[in-house]
Design a protein around this motif. Structure first.
Motif, PDB file in Angstrom:
ATOM      1  N   UNK A  13      33.900  53.645  42.269  1.00  0.00           N
ATOM      2  CA  UNK A  13      34.287  54.965  41.784  1.00  0.00           C
ATOM      3  C   UNK A  13      34.682  55.895  42.919  1.00  0.00           C
ATOM      4  N   UNK A  14      34.010  55.775  44.061  1.00  0.00           N
ATOM      5  CA  UNK A  14      34.409  56.573  45.231  1.00  0.00           C
ATOM      6  C   UNK A  14      35.839  56.223  45.648  1.00  0.00           C
ATOM      7  N   UNK A  59      37.769  46.369  37.824  1.00  0.00           N
ATOM      8  CA  UNK A  59      38.268  46.702  39.150  1.00  0.00           C
ATOM      9  C   UNK A  59      39.233  45.608  39.570  1.00  0.00           C
ATOM     10  N   UNK A  60      40.373  46.024  40.103  1.00  0.00           N
ATOM     11  CA  UNK A  60      41.295  45.075  40.730  1.00  0.00           C
ATOM     12  C   UNK A  60      40.803  44.895  42.160  1.00  0.00           C
ATOM     13  N   UNK A  61      40.435  43.677  42.497  1.00  0.00           N
ATOM     14  CA  UNK A  61      39.836  43.370  43.794  1.00  0.00           C
ATOM     15  C   UNK A  61      40.814  42.530  44.606  1.00  0.00           C
ATOM     16  N   UNK A  62      41.096  42.952  45.824  1.00  0.00           N
ATOM     17  CA  UNK A  62      41.948  42.193  46.737  1.00  0.00           C
ATOM     18  C   UNK A  62      41.127  41.867  47.973  1.00  0.00           C
ATOM     19  N   UNK A  63      40.810  40.599  48.120  1.00  0.00           N
ATOM     20  CA  UNK A  63      40.038  40.126  49.281  1.00  0.00           C
ATOM     21  C   UNK A  63      38.753  40.929  49.481  1.00  0.00           C
ATOM     22  N   UNK A  64      38.063  41.223  48.369  1.00  0.00           N
ATOM     23  CA  UNK A  64      36.788  41.922  48.444  1.00  0.00           C
ATOM     24  C   UNK A  64      36.882  43.437  48.499  1.00  0.00           C
ATOM     25  N   UNK A  65      38.094  43.983  48.392  1.00  0.00           N
ATOM     26  CA  UNK A  65      38.302  45.429  48.454  1.00  0.00           C
ATOM     27  C   UNK A  65      38.819  45.932  47.108  1.00  0.00           C
ATOM     28  N   UNK A  66      38.257  47.029  46.628  1.00  0.00           N
ATOM     29  CA  UNK A  66      38.762  47.652  45.408  1.00  0.00           C
ATOM     30  C   UNK A  66      40.179  48.165  45.666  1.00  0.00           C
ATOM     31  N   UNK A  67      41.139  47.631  44.908  1.00  0.00           N
ATOM     32  CA  UNK A  67      42.539  47.992  45.092  1.00  0.00           C
ATOM     33  C   UNK A  67      43.073  48.803  43.922  1.00  0.00           C
ATOM     34  N   UNK A  68      42.275  48.923  42.858  1.00  0.00           N
ATOM     35  CA  UNK A  68      42.728  49.664  41.700  1.00  0.00           C
ATOM     36  C   UNK A  68      41.844  49.357  40.505  1.00  0.00           C
ATOM     37  N   UNK A  69      42.307  49.810  39.355  1.00  0.00           N
ATOM     38  CA  UNK A  69      41.557  49.608  38.123  1.00  0.00           C
ATOM     39  C   UNK A  69      42.512  49.284  36.995  1.00  0.00           C
ATOM     40  N   UNK A  70      41.975  48.623  35.997  1.00  0.00           N
ATOM     41  CA  UNK A  70      42.726  48.327  34.789  1.00  0.00           C
ATOM     42  C   UNK A  70      41.753  48.409  33.631  1.00  0.00           C
ATOM     43  N   UNK A  71      42.188  49.027  32.545  1.00  0.00           N
ATOM     44  CA  UNK A  71      41.278  49.246  31.423  1.00  0.00           C
ATOM     45  C   UNK A  71      42.043  49.251  30.113  1.00  0.00           C
ATOM     46  N   UNK A  72      41.335  48.892  29.069  1.00  0.00           N
ATOM     47  CA  UNK A  72      41.845  49.062  27.717  1.00  0.00           C
ATOM     48  C   UNK A  72      40.840  49.925  26.973  1.00  0.00           C
ATOM     49  N   UNK A  73      41.363  50.860  26.200  1.00  0.00           N
ATOM     50  CA  UNK A  73      40.525  51.749  25.400  1.00  0.00           C
ATOM     51  C   UNK A  73      41.170  51.864  24.032  1.00  0.00           C
ATOM     52  N   UNK A  84      45.950  51.436  37.465  1.00  0.00           N
ATOM     53  CA  UNK A  84      46.261  52.235  38.657  1.00  0.00           C
ATOM     54  C   UNK A  84      45.999  51.338  39.861  1.00  0.00           C
ATOM     55  N   UNK A  85      46.975  51.211  40.709  1.00  0.00           N
ATOM     56  CA  UNK A  85      46.820  50.423  41.928  1.00  0.00           C
ATOM     57  C   UNK A  85      47.085  51.334  43.117  1.00  0.00           C
ATOM     58  N   UNK A  86      46.235  51.232  44.136  1.00  0.00           N
ATOM     59  CA  UNK A  86      46.418  52.045  45.327  1.00  0.00           C
ATOM     60  C   UNK A  86      47.784  51.760  45.947  1.00  0.00           C
ATOM     61  N   UNK A  94      50.310  42.596  43.479  1.00  0.00           N
ATOM     62  CA  UNK A  94      48.894  42.796  43.141  1.00  0.00           C
ATOM     63  C   UNK A  94      48.745  43.257  41.697  1.00  0.00           C
ATOM     64  N   UNK A  95      49.485  44.280  41.311  1.00  0.00           N
ATOM     65  CA  UNK A  95      49.362  44.809  39.954  1.00  0.00           C
ATOM     66  C   UNK A  95      49.798  43.778  38.928  1.00  0.00           C
ATOM     67  N   UNK A  96      50.890  43.092  39.185  1.00  0.00           N
ATOM     68  CA  UNK A  96      51.382  42.074  38.247  1.00  0.00           C
ATOM     69  C   UNK A  96      50.353  40.968  38.057  1.00  0.00           C
ATOM     70  N   UNK A  97      49.791  40.472  39.148  1.00  0.00           N
ATOM     71  CA  UNK A  97      48.787  39.415  39.055  1.00  0.00           C
ATOM     72  C   UNK A  97      47.555  39.899  38.302  1.00  0.00           C
ATOM     73  N   UNK A  98      47.089  41.093  38.633  1.00  0.00           N
ATOM     74  CA  UNK A  98      45.919  41.648  37.951  1.00  0.00           C
ATOM     75  C   UNK A  98      46.201  41.858  36.469  1.00  0.00           C
ATOM     76  N   UNK A  99      47.389  42.342  36.139  1.00  0.00           N
ATOM     77  CA  UNK A  99      47.751  42.583  34.742  1.00  0.00           C
ATOM     78  C   UNK A  99      47.769  41.266  33.968  1.00  0.00           C
ATOM     79  N   UNK A 100      48.328  40.220  34.551  1.00  0.00           N
ATOM     80  CA  UNK A 100      48.329  38.906  33.899  1.00  0.00           C
ATOM     81  C   UNK A 100      46.901  38.415  33.658  1.00  0.00           C
TER      82      UNK A 100
END
Length: 157
Positions: A13-14, A59-73, A84-86, A94-100
């Protein structure tokens, strides 16, 4: 580069709050809280999202680092996805892979998404994943301090 999705951890969250401070990213997304520097508003929003049993948040994680978030509501009877991707991760898949990965995990349909008409990266992701445009809305964008056009998309299958 290893891209994975995982449960949101408190320390993410930070990082998400820091991402929200990026004016370029907020402009691209087209949305931001009225006061993006107000941590209490941010914490309230994320608390509601994370405690909503009808939502799925990762959380979208890239090599152990938070790179963004993805959610459904849920918005009424419809599921809506947002992500949201940094900015440092833009343009390298990154976003495409996480979205898939997210679409594999969350399989309920229909699934909707909305995007400002000039956010070409998000438009490309949605269209290449068979989301179909179903309409447009005029909405006020705090990040841009003006009314913008959002396209509404839906994935039916």
């Amino acid at each position: 580069m290893e891209i994975t999705l995982r449960d949101v951890q408190a320390e993410d969250l930070d990082q998400f709050f820091a991402f929200q401070q990026d004016a370029d990213a907020a402009h691209m997304a087209g949305f931001a809280p009225t006061n993006p520097k107000d941590r209490s508003i941010f914490d309230h929003h994320w608390g509601e999202l994370l405690n909503d049993k009808k939502s799925l948040v990762r959380t979208i994680d890239v090599d152990g680092q938070a790179a963004g978030s993805i959610a459904v509501f849920r918005d009424g009877d419809i599921h809506e996805v947002m992500f949201w991707t940094d900015k440092q991760f833009w343009g390298n898949g990154v976003t495409t892979t996480a979205f898939d990965q997210f679409l594999e995990e969350f399989t309920e349909r229909p699934l909707r998404a909305r995007v400002v008409t000039d956010n070409m990266g998000t438009l490309k992701i949605l269209e290449s994943r068979d989301f179909k445009e179903i309409g447009e809305e005029q909405v006020f964008s705090n990040a841009r301090a003006q009314v913008v056009t959002e396209k509404l998309f839906e994935l039916a299958h």
